[in-house]
Design a protein around this motif. Structure first.
Motif, short mmCIF file in Angstrom:
data_model
loop_
_atom_site.label_atom_id
_atom_site.label_comp_id
_atom_site.label_asym_id
_atom_site.label_seq_id
_atom_site.Cartn_x
_atom_site.Cartn_y
_atom_site.Cartn_z
N GLN A 169 0.82 -1.22 0.00
CA GLN A 169 0.00 0.00 0.00
C GLN A 169 0.85 1.27 0.00
N VAL A 170 1.96 1.25 0.71
CA VAL A 170 2.75 2.47 0.87
C VAL A 170 3.19 3.08 -0.46
N PRO A 171 3.76 2.32 -1.40
CA PRO A 171 4.22 2.95 -2.65
C PRO A 171 3.09 3.61 -3.44
N VAL A 172 1.90 3.03 -3.38
CA VAL A 172 0.75 3.59 -4.10
C VAL A 172 0.26 4.86 -3.41
N LEU A 173 0.12 4.81 -2.10
CA LEU A 173 -0.39 5.96 -1.37
C LEU A 173 0.61 7.12 -1.37
N ALA A 174 1.90 6.79 -1.30
CA ALA A 174 2.93 7.83 -1.19
C ALA A 174 3.04 8.70 -2.44
N LYS A 175 2.41 8.30 -3.54
CA LYS A 175 2.37 9.14 -4.72
C LYS A 175 1.46 10.35 -4.52
N HIS A 176 0.56 10.25 -3.55
CA HIS A 176 -0.44 11.30 -3.36
C HIS A 176 -0.48 11.86 -1.95
N TYR A 177 0.04 11.10 -0.97
CA TYR A 177 -0.10 11.48 0.44
C TYR A 177 1.22 11.33 1.19
N GLN A 178 1.28 11.97 2.35
CA GLN A 178 2.35 11.66 3.29
C GLN A 178 1.88 10.45 4.10
N VAL A 179 2.58 9.34 3.95
CA VAL A 179 2.17 8.08 4.57
C VAL A 179 3.05 7.81 5.78
N ILE A 180 2.41 7.53 6.90
CA ILE A 180 3.13 7.21 8.14
C ILE A 180 2.76 5.80 8.56
N VAL A 181 3.74 4.95 8.76
CA VAL A 181 3.49 3.64 9.35
C VAL A 181 4.13 3.62 10.73
N MET A 182 3.58 2.80 11.60
CA MET A 182 4.14 2.66 12.95
C MET A 182 3.91 1.24 13.43
N ASP A 183 4.86 0.73 14.19
CA ASP A 183 4.69 -0.56 14.85
C ASP A 183 4.01 -0.31 16.20
N SER A 184 2.87 -0.95 16.42
CA SER A 184 2.17 -0.79 17.69
C SER A 184 3.03 -1.26 18.85
N ARG A 185 2.74 -0.78 20.04
CA ARG A 185 3.55 -1.12 21.21
C ARG A 185 3.71 -2.64 21.34
N GLY A 186 4.93 -3.06 21.58
CA GLY A 186 5.23 -4.47 21.72
C GLY A 186 5.31 -5.24 20.42
N HIS A 187 4.92 -4.62 19.32
CA HIS A 187 4.93 -5.27 18.01
C HIS A 187 6.14 -4.80 17.21
N GLY A 188 6.60 -5.64 16.31
CA GLY A 188 7.67 -5.22 15.41
C GLY A 188 8.87 -4.67 16.16
#
Length: 286
Positions: A83-102
């Motif tokens: 999803q990120v490469p598609v969305l980043a063409k139009h938006y500022q995309v922020i991903v985050m690892d939830s607490r304890g995850h990743g």
């Protein structure tokens, strides 16, 4: 959101690769497959944000109006790699690892959706983001609903995929090959990414404990949501009861309801072209 009943079944270690292989043309239906976990593109910036006494890993891509992607239970931000490469063409995309995850840390406090929603606010404050669209999958969608209820001033809209409003809205997925392959995979990914790589067993038990009692969104809670919202799910979701999806869509004023065809709880990997088209349409609605 409880993806798995307590004591979920783990199948042989090579199952994940077998299920992923069936995603090829001529193999099983998409909803019976678990494609390989995608990878994220190179981020414009990434790092760790302090939030509620822990460290939240994040990455930022593209420019424009902010869109925050929240992953599901046991997963990490890499799952949004399609999803990120598609969305980043139009938006500022922020991903985050939830607490304890990743890559994110956790503390001794019990897991809860409200505290994880507070972590999102902490990251937004750190990045100086006043308002953002939120796209959530599973636990991430539940966190999005909590934000829409308790922090509506921080959201512009919410795309909630595969959420449940309370524990009764979840199926027993312990016999699903796809879910068991997912469980085996996420344990390996946890050991690779986590700052506490030997802590998966305790982490697994703590998340399951949360799922036994949360979330608890009442009809009144859902009716209070004024953020433009779509309630979305796959037509073959192995974990979410359709009646609960319909209940949420009925209670949230003016909510859109979308049931994506031919996919399951992992729609965004099984048919990213369909998922991305639906997501872009939602974000572009004025």
């Amino acid at each position: 959101m409880s993806l798995f009943a307590a004591g979920a079944l783990f199948l042989p270690g090579d199952l994940a690769s077998v299920v992923a292989e069936d995603a090829r043309p001529g193999g099983q239906p998409k909803w019976l497959t678990l494609p390989d976990t995608p990878t994220l593109p190179k981020a414009e910036r990434s790092g760790y944000a302090p939030a509620n006494g822990i460290k939240i890993w994040y990455a930022v891509f593209g420019r424009g109006e902010p869109v925050i992607l929240l992953h599901g239970g046991f997963a990490n931000s890499d799952y949004w790699g399609n999803q990120v490469p598609v969305l980043a063409k139009h938006y500022q995309v922020i991903v985050m690892d939830s607490r304890g995850h990743g890559r994110s840390s956790r503390d001794e406090r019990p897991f809860g959706y409200h505290s994880m929603a507070s972590d999102v606010i902490g990251l937004m404050d750190f990045l100086k983001i006043k308002r953002a669209a939120v796209v959530g999958w599973s636990d991430g969608a539940i966190i999005g609903l909590d934000l829409a209820i308790h922090h509506p001033d921080r959201l512009t809209r919410l795309f909630a995929f595969a959420a449940n409003s309370d524990p009764s809205g979840v199926k027993d997925s312990s016999q699903s090959k796809v879910f068991n392959a997912y469980l085996a995979r996420t344990e390996t990914e946890y050991q690779k990414l986590s700052p506490t790589p030997d802590g998966y067993k305790a982490f697994f038990e703590q998340i399951n404990k949360m799922w036994e009692t949360e979330p608890n969104f009442t009809a009144e809670n859902l009716k209070s949501i004024r953020v433009p919202t779509w309630i979305v799910d796959g037509d073959h979701d192995e974990a979410i009861k359709r009646e609960n999806t319909l209940f949420m869509a009925d209670q949230i004023p003016s909510a859109g309801l979308l049931i994506q065809p031919g996919v399951s709880h992992f729609s965004f990997m099984q048919d990213p072209k369909q998922f991305n088209a639906d997501l872009l349409h939602f974000l572009e609605i004025k």
